[in-house]
Design an enzyme around this catalytic site. Sequence first.
Site, PDB file in Angstrom:
ATOM      1  N   THR A 196     -42.938 -18.388   5.572  1.00  0.00           N
ATOM      2  CA  THR A 196     -43.940 -19.430   5.384  1.00  0.00           C
ATOM      3  C   THR A 196     -43.532 -20.271   4.187  1.00  0.00           C
ATOM      4  OG1 THR A 196     -45.210 -17.858   4.075  1.00  0.00           O
ATOM      5  CG2 THR A 196     -45.834 -18.121   6.381  1.00  0.00           C
ATOM      6  N   GLY A 197     -44.212 -21.382   3.982  1.00  0.00           N
ATOM      7  CA  GLY A 197     -43.874 -22.226   2.841  1.00  0.00           C
ATOM      8  C   GLY A 197     -45.038 -23.087   2.409  1.00  0.00           C
ATOM      9  N   TYR A 257     -44.394 -11.209  -5.150  1.00  0.00           N
ATOM     10  CA  TYR A 257     -43.747 -12.472  -4.803  1.00  0.00           C
ATOM     11  C   TYR A 257     -43.599 -13.349  -6.043  1.00  0.00           C
ATOM     12  CZ  TYR A 257     -42.617 -16.480  -1.799  1.00  0.00           C
ATOM     13  OH  TYR A 257     -41.988 -17.529  -1.179  1.00  0.00           O
ATOM     14  N   SER A 258     -42.374 -13.777  -6.320  1.00  0.00           N
ATOM     15  CA  SER A 258     -42.111 -14.586  -7.504  1.00  0.00           C
ATOM     16  C   SER A 258     -41.015 -15.601  -7.215  1.00  0.00           C
ATOM     17  CB  SER A 258     -41.678 -13.705  -8.685  1.00  0.00           C
ATOM     18  OG  SER A 258     -41.290 -14.497  -9.798  1.00  0.00           O
ATOM     19  N   ASN A 259     -41.339 -16.872  -7.356  1.00  0.00           N
ATOM     20  CA  ASN A 259     -40.351 -17.927  -7.132  1.00  0.00           C
ATOM     21  C   ASN A 259     -39.217 -17.877  -8.143  1.00  0.00           C
ATOM     22  OD1 ASN A 259     -41.515 -19.840  -4.901  1.00  0.00           O
ATOM     23  ND2 ASN A 259     -43.253 -19.273  -6.182  1.00  0.00           N
ATOM     24  N   SER A 277     -41.368 -22.732   0.675  1.00  0.00           N
ATOM     25  CA  SER A 277     -40.652 -21.466   0.523  1.00  0.00           C
ATOM     26  C   SER A 277     -39.822 -21.053   1.725  1.00  0.00           C
ATOM     27  CB  SER A 277     -41.634 -20.352   0.174  1.00  0.00           C
ATOM     28  OG  SER A 277     -42.065 -20.483  -1.154  1.00  0.00           O
TER      29      SER A 277
END
Length: 383
Positions: free
Chosen positions: A334-335, A188-190, A91
């Site tokens: 972050t990811g 949070y939503s991709n 991310s």
Amino acid sequence: MTRPLLASLLTTAIGMTALPAYAAPAGDASATGSSGRERILRHLDDLTRSGAVGAQIQVTDANGTWTARAGTARADGSAPVPRAGLFRAGSATKMFTAVVLLQLVGEGRVSLDAPLERYVPKDLVPAAERITVRMLLQHTSGLHDVARDLPQGAELVRTRFRHYDTATSVREAAARPAAFPPGTDYGYSNTNYLIAGLIIERVTGCSYAEEVKRRIITPLRLRDTSVPGDTSSIPGPHAHGYLTLRGTGDRPGRVRQVDVTELNPSMAGPAGEIVTTTRDLDIFLTSLTSGKLLHPAEWEEMNRTVSTGGPGSRYGLGLKQERLSCGRLAVGHTGGIPGYATLAFTTPDRSRRVVLSANLADWPADPSIGGPIDKVLDDAVCG
């Protein structure tokens, strides 16, 4: 059994123990402040004992820039993580996508507070007239997170090379019940960033990947950063990430680690597909915070934040803000993606910066990796 216990058993079973961190000062830094450095090295070792096979880091502090490694590049090997090794950034990709979209805002081609129906068909996002571009980038759209529908475990292992069409993924996610009405909360939503990628394509006539290359990767000379699309391999030296399968049926005690380093990153697309290095992510962060990528107005918008619900944590437009134990502010992202976890943050004045990549023993990652990673960030900024 708990996940930490299973991870511990797995480590014992394959005969791998955490190796000491390999400090490699990038300059002629003095020993002053070494206690903070030593703490970070201990955190890296803790990370390799709590769910990571290996880790690498680049830190800039009052004494200069230095790098370190811990653990191993492979679960069944003894070689350390490659110096300047490539990794999947997960991310942290969202910062790149947000920058491109904000550049288009600065060019007058996109309006942050315009409804999505101006840029994408309503049959793609049924609530397009009530969701704005800002809500996408700030995760206040309420849209169902497409990542919740991705395969896990053995199914992920079987299907990890399949192609994901971004528009199809968006359509399926947007058809699911919303988490909350648009603009009323943070979630949070991709899915938000898949749509952001589609907006870039609709406005420019080029793919989001082409725009990221043209607007960010090429001018900043990020020589080891790529937007891989359907390319499943990592193009250079890298550590390997894993998924742990646990037996069922007549073999309930079987535990098997599968290398998932190679996969089709279209599953993440504009929300998480970039491959990069600690060096390149550091260059990106310093360029972003020094005004090389955005005009002041768009940079100010990127830093208009909402609370994420966590202490000291807020989210802007593709940018996280973390208030740390010493009171200093860090911005970045972050990811996480199968095989890898990423941390990339800088103070706004760029005096303290940290980029970390961990190659994981399992996916989803063992929650216990969060403690050492949080401590790395705090000590890098406050130590």
